[in-house]
Design an enzyme around this catalytic site. Sequence first.
Site, PDB file in Angstrom:
ATOM      1  N   PHE A 138       0.866  -1.298   0.029  1.00 28.88           N
ATOM      2  CA  PHE A 138       0.154   0.048  -0.050  1.00 28.88           C
ATOM      3  C   PHE A 138       0.849   1.220   0.235  1.00 28.88           C
ATOM      4  O   PHE A 138       1.960   1.201   0.390  1.00 28.88           O
ATOM      5  CB  PHE A 138      -0.567  -0.151   1.193  1.00 28.88           C
ATOM      6  N   ASP A 207       2.009  -5.413   8.219  1.00 29.33           N
ATOM      7  CA  ASP A 207       0.703  -4.605   8.244  1.00 29.33           C
ATOM      8  C   ASP A 207      -0.436  -5.584   8.476  1.00 29.33           C
ATOM      9  O   ASP A 207      -0.604  -6.270   7.522  1.00 29.33           O
ATOM     10  CB  ASP A 207       0.361  -3.393   7.251  1.00 29.33           C
ATOM     11  N   TYR A 232     -11.359   1.318  10.797  1.00 25.02           N
ATOM     12  CA  TYR A 232     -12.253   1.425   9.633  1.00 25.02           C
ATOM     13  C   TYR A 232     -11.823   0.442   8.936  1.00 25.02           C
ATOM     14  O   TYR A 232     -13.419   0.040   8.369  1.00 25.02           O
ATOM     15  CB  TYR A 232     -12.132   2.532   9.894  1.00 25.02           C
ATOM     16  N   LYS A 233     -11.577  -0.843   8.679  1.00 27.35           N
ATOM     17  CA  LYS A 233     -11.982  -1.895   7.495  1.00 27.35           C
ATOM     18  C   LYS A 233     -12.402  -2.899   8.131  1.00 27.35           C
ATOM     19  O   LYS A 233     -14.185  -2.821   8.613  1.00 27.35           O
ATOM     20  CB  LYS A 233     -10.307  -2.154   7.245  1.00 27.35           C
ATOM     21  N   ARG A 392     -12.513  -4.713  -7.164  1.00 27.90           N
ATOM     22  CA  ARG A 392     -12.283  -5.451  -5.867  1.00 27.90           C
ATOM     23  C   ARG A 392     -13.561  -5.298  -5.501  1.00 27.90           C
ATOM     24  O   ARG A 392     -13.948  -4.038  -5.223  1.00 27.90           O
ATOM     25  CB  ARG A 392     -11.331  -3.929  -5.561  1.00 27.90           C
TER      26      ARG A 392
HETATM   27  C1  LIG Z   1      -6.206   0.838   4.067  1.00 30.95           C
HETATM   28  C2  LIG Z   1      -4.511   1.200   4.789  1.00 30.95           C
HETATM   29  C3  LIG Z   1      -3.788   1.852   5.230  1.00 30.95           C
HETATM   30  C4  LIG Z   1      -3.950   3.287   5.841  1.00 30.95           C
HETATM   31  O1  LIG Z   1      -3.997   4.066   6.653  1.00 30.95           O
HETATM   32  P1  LIG Z   1      -4.204   5.554   6.791  1.00 30.95           P
HETATM   33  O2  LIG Z   1      -3.132   6.085   7.414  1.00 30.95           O
HETATM   34  O3  LIG Z   1      -5.674   4.899   8.084  1.00 30.95           O
HETATM   35  O4  LIG Z   1      -4.655   6.941   5.550  1.00 30.95           O
HETATM   36  C5  LIG Z   1      -2.276   1.901   5.226  1.00 30.95           C
HETATM   37  N1  LIG Z   1      -1.960   0.611   4.603  1.00 30.95           N
HETATM   38  C6  LIG Z   1      -2.394  -0.660   4.579  1.00 30.95           C
HETATM   39  C7  LIG Z   1      -1.949  -1.567   3.693  1.00 30.95           C
HETATM   40  C8  LIG Z   1      -3.889   0.061   4.001  1.00 30.95           C
HETATM   41  O5  LIG Z   1      -4.666  -1.446   3.734  1.00 30.95           O
END
Ligand SMILES: *Cc1c(COP(=O)(O)O)cnc(C)c1O
Length: 433
Positions: A138, A207, A232-233, A392
């Site tokens: 990401f 992560d 939040y996921k 997705r």
């Molecule tokens: C959703 C996600 C993030 C989000 O990071 P924020 O700091 O909440 O914006 C980070 N890393 C991964 C792998 C994600 O899927």
Amino acid sequence: MFTQSDLQPALTLAHCQALDVQDPLRPLRDAFDMPSGVIYLDGNSLGALPKTTAARVAEVVTQEWGQGLIRSWNSANWFTLPQRLGDKIARLIGADAGEVVATDSTSINLYKVLSSALSIAAQDAPLRKQVLSERSNFPTDLYMAQALCQERGFELRLIDADALAGALNDQVAVLMLTHVNYRTGAMHDMAAVTAAAHAAGVLTVWDLAHSAGAVPVALKADDADFAIGCGYKYLNGGPGAPAFVWVHPRHSERFWQPLAGWWGHATPFEFTPDYRPAPGITRYLCGTQPMLSLAALECGLDVFASAQAMGGMAALRAKSLALTDLFIALVEQRCSGHGLGLATPREHTQRGSQVCLTRSEGAYAMVQALIARGVIGDFRAGDGHEQPDILRFGFTPLYLGFEEVWNAVEQLRQVLDTQEWKLPAFTQKQAVT
Ligand SMILES: *Cc1c(COP(=O)(O)O)cnc(C)c1O
């Protein structure tokens, strides 16, 4: 590419309805407020709203804040909420109580743990100057790592997942991976990758943004070093919910984390001029925490407490695999001949809780046409070369049913058969895809 398979018997709507009747997790669906007419396949990006959240947040606003005022830091136990929610998260990710805090964002927590990992490497293995990660990680993870590497004199080296084993050498200080890939849903074998990293003298940062609450995670058993994840996921904490951070106890007290604020101080209310880190994971807190957001996150976490009585993460995983298997099989049977490909591994051990379809052209418009029909997934752009555009679809076993999977694929079939996606309204790009 999907082609019609003659080997499997055709799946029917009645079969999917029967799966719902047999589903032991079915009652959990009632824990969520879902808009009617929507099939929600984006819980991997923003989880749904638990029914308890609105009233709980209102209570925190009107009672704890409005009436309790500053007394609520003590009387409502606000001050220890990051640790108490951390304990609830710990159960979902194979960590022990006292090892996790809910705080800040995923990006910020990544900064803290990667910085700690680099400090440990600088002391234990000063000649190792690389952080290794995946090219398809990401972007925020890669950006934070880039910034930190520049600041600390390290180099960020990006590889493809299949080159991982060969890339773990004596140059590498830290391996930073996302457990379940956000684009493809491919999942790493955390135990095997961590063991290979440790055998090469490399620390691991995981992560769990697309894992926590979606797949069983065993941080302690797999001997990981650091982990972070998203609120939040799949944890359904609400937009921008606090994220979480875990550090293996063997590392948690070795260094200050770089954002050494007063909430991570051993005795914050002595207001001493010099920093003395709190023991354990508490030092990974920075400043004053958002109580309204934490209260909302707790409502999301408490749904998992209900799920515990129904088999917990193992039962959720079994249902998630059944949902994603069904989706793949239905797309295969009912949407063949439309140029769709599958980016997600079919192998259960290599799959998270999402299915990603590829298409060389029109993927964005297809997702928009589906959203107009109430089937909410999302689009992730390819790089124009090796990575194709992706449709997705996230499958949240807490609230998704098998009949909905049938209906979602039926809508996709209609969008494809009628070529409705070619309508101009569906090609207009919006700011958030
Ligand atoms: C959703 C996600 C993030 C989000 O990071 P924020 O700091 O909440 O914006 C980070 N890393 C991964 C792998 C994600 O899927």
